[in-house]
Design an enzyme around this catalytic site. Structure first.
Site, PDB file in Angstrom:
ATOM      1  N   HIS A  20      -7.169   2.044  -8.325  1.00 59.06           N
ATOM      2  CA  HIS A  20      -6.783   3.297  -8.464  1.00 59.06           C
ATOM      3  C   HIS A  20      -7.834   4.715  -9.083  1.00 59.06           C
ATOM      4  CE1 HIS A  20      -3.440   0.929  -7.862  1.00 59.06           C
ATOM      5  NE2 HIS A  20      -3.309   1.408  -6.682  1.00 59.06           N
TER       6      HIS A  20
ATOM      7  N   LYS B  19      11.764  -0.041  -2.283  1.00 56.96           N
ATOM      8  CA  LYS B  19      10.587  -0.591  -3.021  1.00 56.96           C
ATOM      9  C   LYS B  19      10.715  -1.149  -3.948  1.00 56.96           C
ATOM     10  CE  LYS B  19       5.431  -1.351  -2.854  1.00 56.96           C
ATOM     11  NZ  LYS B  19       4.189  -1.193  -2.399  1.00 56.96           N
TER      12      LYS B  19
ATOM     13  N   ARG C 267     -10.134  -1.393   0.680  1.00 51.33           N
ATOM     14  CA  ARG C 267     -10.791  -3.028  -0.878  1.00 51.33           C
ATOM     15  C   ARG C 267     -11.566  -3.592   0.208  1.00 51.33           C
ATOM     16  NH1 ARG C 267      -5.445  -3.922  -2.592  1.00 51.33           N
ATOM     17  NH2 ARG C 267      -4.811  -3.882  -0.684  1.00 51.33           N
TER      18      ARG C 267
ATOM     19  N   SER D  85      -2.237  -4.451  -7.731  1.00 53.50           N
ATOM     20  CA  SER D  85      -1.110  -4.465  -8.253  1.00 53.50           C
ATOM     21  C   SER D  85       0.022  -5.680  -8.394  1.00 53.50           C
ATOM     22  CB  SER D  85       0.081  -3.327  -8.197  1.00 53.50           C
ATOM     23  OG  SER D  85      -0.479  -1.707  -8.113  1.00 53.50           O
TER      24      SER D  85
HETATM   25  N1  COA Z   1      -6.381  -0.387  -6.426  1.00 51.84           N
HETATM   26  C1  COA Z   1      -5.603  -1.776  -6.551  1.00 51.84           C
HETATM   27  N2  COA Z   1      -4.739  -1.656  -5.672  1.00 51.84           N
HETATM   28  C2  COA Z   1      -5.186  -0.702  -4.682  1.00 51.84           C
HETATM   29  C3  COA Z   1      -6.160   0.029  -4.110  1.00 51.84           C
HETATM   30  C4  COA Z   1      -7.205  -0.222  -5.525  1.00 51.84           C
HETATM   31  N3  COA Z   1      -7.776   0.490  -5.161  1.00 51.84           N
HETATM   32  N4  COA Z   1      -5.285   0.363  -3.235  1.00 51.84           N
HETATM   33  C5  COA Z   1      -4.518  -0.082  -2.844  1.00 51.84           C
HETATM   34  N5  COA Z   1      -4.068  -1.517  -3.918  1.00 51.84           N
HETATM   35  C6  COA Z   1      -2.643  -1.682  -3.548  1.00 51.84           C
HETATM   36  C7  COA Z   1      -1.695  -1.898  -4.585  1.00 51.84           C
HETATM   37  O1  COA Z   1      -1.863  -2.156  -5.373  1.00 51.84           O
HETATM   38  C8  COA Z   1      -0.220  -2.096  -3.430  1.00 51.84           C
HETATM   39  O2  COA Z   1      -0.657  -3.706  -3.770  1.00 51.84           O
HETATM   40  P1  COA Z   1       0.898  -4.668  -3.982  1.00 51.84           P
HETATM   41  O3  COA Z   1       1.651  -3.611  -2.523  1.00 51.84           O
HETATM   42  O4  COA Z   1      -0.330  -5.785  -4.274  1.00 51.84           O
HETATM   43  O5  COA Z   1       1.316  -3.994  -5.437  1.00 51.84           O
HETATM   44  C9  COA Z   1      -0.602  -1.828  -1.916  1.00 51.84           C
HETATM   45  O6  COA Z   1      -2.599  -1.397  -2.041  1.00 51.84           O
HETATM   46  C10 COA Z   1      -0.519  -0.255  -1.474  1.00 51.84           C
HETATM   47  O7  COA Z   1       0.187   0.587  -2.350  1.00 51.84           O
HETATM   48  P2  COA Z   1       0.117   1.730  -2.064  1.00 51.84           P
HETATM   49  O8  COA Z   1      -1.111   2.565  -1.647  1.00 51.84           O
HETATM   50  O9  COA Z   1       0.656   1.879  -3.443  1.00 51.84           O
HETATM   51  O10 COA Z   1       0.791   1.572  -0.874  1.00 51.84           O
HETATM   52  P3  COA Z   1       2.385   1.782  -0.618  1.00 51.84           P
HETATM   53  O11 COA Z   1       2.951   1.353   0.453  1.00 51.84           O
HETATM   54  O12 COA Z   1       2.972   1.202  -1.468  1.00 51.84           O
HETATM   55  O13 COA Z   1       2.471   3.258  -0.811  1.00 51.84           O
HETATM   56  C11 COA Z   1       3.633   5.904   0.020  1.00 51.84           C
HETATM   57  C12 COA Z   1       1.924   4.418  -0.194  1.00 51.84           C
HETATM   58  C13 COA Z   1       3.534   6.014  -1.637  1.00 51.84           C
HETATM   59  C14 COA Z   1       2.709   6.460   1.193  1.00 51.84           C
HETATM   60  C15 COA Z   1       4.548   5.254   0.349  1.00 51.84           C
HETATM   61  O14 COA Z   1       4.761   4.627  -0.132  1.00 51.84           O
HETATM   62  C16 COA Z   1       5.573   6.342   0.625  1.00 51.84           C
HETATM   63  O15 COA Z   1       5.913   7.140  -0.182  1.00 51.84           O
HETATM   64  N6  COA Z   1       6.030   6.438   1.602  1.00 51.84           N
HETATM   65  C17 COA Z   1       6.573   7.462   1.440  1.00 51.84           C
HETATM   66  C18 COA Z   1       6.693   8.080   3.215  1.00 51.84           C
HETATM   67  C19 COA Z   1       5.216   8.454   3.861  1.00 51.84           C
HETATM   68  O16 COA Z   1       5.112   9.094   3.704  1.00 51.84           O
HETATM   69  N7  COA Z   1       5.375   7.009   5.141  1.00 51.84           N
HETATM   70  C20 COA Z   1       4.022   7.559   5.664  1.00 51.84           C
HETATM   71  C21 COA Z   1       4.133   7.608   6.802  1.00 51.84           C
HETATM   72  S1  COA Z   1       5.456   6.836   8.093  1.00 51.84           S
END
Ligand code: COA
Length: 164
Positions: free
Chosen positions: A19, A43, A92, A130
């Site tokens: 990240h 979540k 990634r 993560s």
């Molecule tokens: N390094 C490490 N891990 C990474 C990474 C990086 N560069 N890029 C992505 N990841 C991983 C994360 O660790 C996580 O892994 P895990 O699920 O195995 O723990 C995974 O990718 C996804 O995580 P993240 O990028 O945090 O996405 P998310 O789906 O959990 O959250 C939000 C994304 C914050 C946009 C979403 O949850 C949210 O809050 N949405 C609100 C509603 C919205 O606007 N939705 C979109 C339109 S409908």
């Protein structure tokens, strides 16, 4: 020219070197990047929103142009309120693309003026997630290559607390 703000949304449970790598890349392009910690009641997370936010703050102290907030609701709503021009996401590997493609399209439908910008992670962080960090740590794996020291300490504290 007006300062360009981007939001870097995610769950960050916990914040990893991967990240931070994406954040540093985004700061080369945007003047300001807000790390937007999503509050998603569906979540289940190891760290509370406050803990995740505080850890990111500690791990990004040395970076200029970063702010950290938590947000419940649509990310594009936050972007519009803040006047952000872009959402930053990290790629990634090819398998990230499908979900990212769908999210970027949904966000574009919701807010056509906000661009999603993807940054490719460094190859040494391409396999970090993560959940992998949480899992490795649960079984006493050394996660210090994947997450900054404050995150290792926080994981250790959680484990001690749960083991008691
Ligand atoms: N390094 C490490 N891990 C990474 C990474 C990086 N560069 N890029 C992505 N990841 C991983 C994360 O660790 C996580 O892994 P895990 O699920 O195995 O723990 C995974 O990718 C996804 O995580 P993240 O990028 O945090 O996405 P998310 O789906 O959990 O959250 C939000 C994304 C914050 C946009 C979403 O949850 C949210 O809050 N949405 C609100 C509603 C919205 O606007 N939705 C979109 C339109 S409908």
């Amino acid at each position: 020219m007006a300062e360009q703000l981007a939001l870097y949304p995610g769950t960050f449970d916990p914040f990893t070197y991967g990240h931070r790598d994406i954040l540093e890349r985004a700061l080369r392009v945007f003047d300001q990047v807000e790390v937007t910690v999503g509050i998603n009641a569906e979540k289940e997370t190891l760290f509370t929103t406050e803990e995740r936010t505080a850890l990111i703050r500690t791990c990004t102290e040395s970076l200029t142009g970063v702010s950290i907030v938590s947000h419940e609701g649509l990310i594009v709503d936050r972007a519009e309120v803040k006047g952000a021009s872009a959402l930053v996401r990290g790629l990634r590997q090819v398998s990230d693309f499908d979900a990212e493609f769908r999210m970027a399209f949904a966000n574009r439908k919701l807010a056509p003026d906000i661009e999603t910008v993807f940054f490719m992670t460094s190859e040494e962080y391409a396999l970090i997630s993560s959940s992998m960090v949480r899992d490795a740590h649960r079984w006493d794996g050394d996660v210090s290559k994947f997450v900054p020291p404050p995150v290792v300490e926080a994981l250790d504290r959680k484990k001690t607390f749960h083991d008691d």
